[in-house]
Each structure stands twice: as structure tokens, then as C-alpha cells.
Enzyme design. Structure first.
Site, short mmCIF file in Angstrom:
data_model
loop_
_atom_site.label_atom_id
_atom_site.label_comp_id
_atom_site.label_asym_id
_atom_site.label_seq_id
_atom_site.Cartn_x
_atom_site.Cartn_y
_atom_site.Cartn_z
N SER A 16 0.81 -1.22 0.00
CA SER A 16 0.00 0.00 0.00
C SER A 16 0.84 1.27 0.00
O SER A 16 0.41 2.29 -0.53
CB SER A 16 -0.96 0.01 1.20
OG SER A 16 -0.23 -0.11 2.41
N HIS A 17 2.01 1.23 0.62
CA HIS A 17 2.89 2.40 0.70
C HIS A 17 4.31 1.97 0.33
O HIS A 17 4.76 0.90 0.75
CB HIS A 17 2.92 3.00 2.10
CG HIS A 17 1.59 3.55 2.56
ND1 HIS A 17 0.50 2.74 2.83
CD2 HIS A 17 1.18 4.82 2.78
CE1 HIS A 17 -0.51 3.51 3.20
NE2 HIS A 17 -0.13 4.77 3.18
N ASN A 18 4.99 2.82 -0.41
CA ASN A 18 6.39 2.54 -0.77
C ASN A 18 7.13 3.87 -0.91
O ASN A 18 6.73 4.72 -1.72
CB ASN A 18 6.44 1.75 -2.08
CG ASN A 18 7.85 1.28 -2.42
OD1 ASN A 18 8.79 1.47 -1.64
ND2 ASN A 18 8.01 0.68 -3.58
#
Length: 330
Positions: free
Chosen positions: A92-94
Site C-alpha cells: 500500500s505504501h512505498n
């Protein structure tokens, strides 16, 4: 943005009414019409201030296993590695952050799969890059509530609520009906007077049944919050830093509780340390500038009586989405 919109944002971040006509309830507390509430939220969505209003689930309660992962990626491989990692729907987040371990992402593996095996597969696809798998050992805080109020708004602001539960005390039953509810209410709430009724109709159930289910899941921690999620930058929070400490194990719960008490902290976890990475206490802080974040990090460190820490700012955002649960249709 005027005072009424700021107070509205504060309220729907903290506690969205789980009732048949939530926008009417909000209008009564703000002293404006239901139509004006709907119009203001529509404008805030169009201007990208509000990302969405929906259920925010405790993924572990639904059988998912999640972790923060840090990968050491050579400069020349950043783009390719980011594409490989971002292609997995559970990421979901990077973010790109400074240091040897420079690509930091959050990942969730569905029921029946392990995070370690998924990360190993992604690492192999990215030419066998070294990775640290850093699952939460203990959660002290999970609540992104941005302080959008200004002087003069506080007269209308509601009393701050207790922090939402970090764990569930009830087992989720993955029946087809329950999975259908999850897949529906993780999406943006319809901007109509009876939004839960619209969702209930699409699910083939009565509105009161859906409201009861949502309320029950919130009570038992399956849903951590039902709330508005804002775009940080659009409300002035242009800096976020991940602060990491090397904390003595016999003090980590005490320190975690101190970190969690600060409103600038949205997330706080105890994570495993290892030979290559001695840090075991993590907090995400949000500020209007890197300098403000640095000042908060210093105050946290002093309040907890710690010394060994770093603050890692993201220099690039490769991916930031809301995780869609049950993407495999199971």
C-alpha cells in the site's frame, strides 16, 4: 478553507456517525444544513483534501499478516525494483528514504500466505536484494488524525476521544456475506443523505443490519476506525518522518506509551531489531516542515529518556494507496 470546514474535517477524522443519516447528524452539531455539509464534503473531495470516508480495518483481525519492509536497493535499480514491489496488490505504501536500506514499503499477505515468503519472492524478482522484514511486535498507536484546527476553531471542536483499539478481541468469520461487507465498506462512502442504505441495498441486506454489523466490528476492533482520510499535503502537512530508536527492551512499553501520547504521532510500534539494524521502536510523525518534525522527534526522545535515534524522511513516494482487502476474491 473557513472555520466551519476545518471543524467538519476534525470531526469526521475522529468519529464519523454510524447512523442512517450521518450528514444530518453532522449538520446539527455544526449548526448548518445537511445540504451544506454534503456540499462542503463534495468540495473538499474535489480539491483532494479528503481522500475518502470509509472503514479502516484491523487487517490482522481479518487474517492478513502485515509488515514494514526495508530493502537495500542500488541507485541504478530503484525504478525497476519499485515497479516490481508496487505490482503486488498487498503493497500500500512505498517510499525512498536515506541510508543503506533505502526502499521502505508496507505489505500485507492474505490468509494462508506468509509475509516472509511474499517478500522473498519480490526480492528474488528484484535480483535478490537484501531486505529486512519488520513486523509489529506490539502496537502502541494507529490513528492518523491531522490537526487542521486554527485559533478560534476550538470553541466548536469536540472533546478528543480515546485512542481506537490497536487489536481485535473478536474473531472475524470469513463468510461470503462478511467478505462482501468488507469489500463494500472499505470503499468511499456515498455522498447522499442515506449512504449506509445505499451500501445495504447493494449488499442485499437491511440498513439496520449493516449499521449493527459496522458498529459491532468497531466495538471489537475489527474496524479500527470509520473516518475520513485526508491528503496530508493538501492540509499543510508537507513533511513526515519515520523516527526510529534503539530502546532497551525493559523500557520499550514505557517509551511506546509516551510516544503514543503525542498528537503529532500517528503510528507507534515495537518492531524487531537485528544485527544490521539495531532499532526497535518506530513512530511516524507529521509536521508542516522537516524542521518541525525534527523538533517533535527531539521532544519525544527527551520525554522517553532515550538517545540513540534517527529520523528518516521520505525523499520520494513510489506508491500510496488504501489497501483493498480480499483482492483475490477469496
Amino acid at each position: 478553507m473557513d472555520s466551519t470546514s476545518r471543524v467538519l474535517l476534525d470531526r469526521i477524522q475522529r468519529s464519523f456517525p454510524i447512523v442512517s443519516e450521518p450528514y444530518r447528524v453532522l449538520s446539527e452539531t455544526l449548526g448548518i444544513s445537511e445540504e451544506e455539509v454534503l456540499e462542503r464534503i463534495a468540495i473538499l473531495k474535489q480539491s483532494r483534501v479528503i481522500r475518502q470516508i470509509s472503514a479502516i480495518f484491523n487487517t490482522g483481525a481479518l487474517g492478513y499478516r502485515s509488515s514494514l519492509v526495508a530493502m537495500a536497493v542500488p541507485q541504478e535499480s530503484l525504478e525497476r525494483s519499485a515497479q516490481i514491489i508496487n505490482a503486488y496488490p498487498g503493497v500500500s505504501h512505498n517510499y525512498l528514504r536515506p541510508g543503506k536500506f533505502n526502499m521502505w514499503f508496507t505489505i500485507a499477505a492474505p490468509p494462508g500466505q506468509s509475509v516472509e515468503s511474499v517478500v522473498a519472492e519480490l526480492s528474488a524478482k528484484a535480483c535478490g536484494l537484501p531486505a529486512l522484514v519488520l513486523p509489529a511486535i506490539k502496537k502502541y498507536k494507529l490513528a492518523v488524525v491531522l490537526d487542521v484546527l486554527e485559533d478560534g476553531d476550538w470553541d466548536q471542536a469536540e472533546e478528543k476521544l480515546d485512542l481506537p483499539p490497536t487489536e481485535s478481541d473478536q474473531s472475524f468469520r470469513p463468510t461470503p456475506a462478511n467478505i462482501a461487507i468488507v469489500k463494500s465498506i472499505q470503499e468511499d462512502l456515498p455522498l447522499v443523505p442515506n449512504p449506509f442504505g445505499v451500501w445495504a441495498d447493494s449488499l442485499g441486506m437491511e440498513e439496520h443490519e449493516l449499521l449493527r454489523t459496522v458498529s459491532d466490528w468497531m466495538l471489537h476492533g475489527t474496524i479500527r476506525r470509520f473516518a475520513a482520510v485526508l491528503n496530508h499535503r493538501e492540509v499543510g502537512f508537507r513533511a513526515n518522518g519515520m523516527v526510529i530508536w534503539n530502546c532497551p527492551l525493559d523500557r520499550i512499553d514505557e517509551a511506546g506509551a509516551i510516544m503514543a501520547s503525542y498528537p503529532e504521532v500517528s503510528h507507534c510500534y515495537n518492531r524487531p531489531a537485528c544485527a544490521d539494524w539495531p532499532y526497535n521502536l518506530y513512530a511516524m510523525i507529521h509536521g508542516r516542515s522537516p524542521e518541525e518534525c525534527g523538533s517533535v522527534a527531539q521532544r519525544l526522545t527527551e520525554a522517553a529518556g532515550l538517545a540513540d535515534f534517527q529520523i528518516l524522511f521520505s525523499s520520494r513516494e513510489y506508491k500510496k494507496i488504501r489497501l483493498k482487502l480480499f483482492w483475490q476474491g477469496n
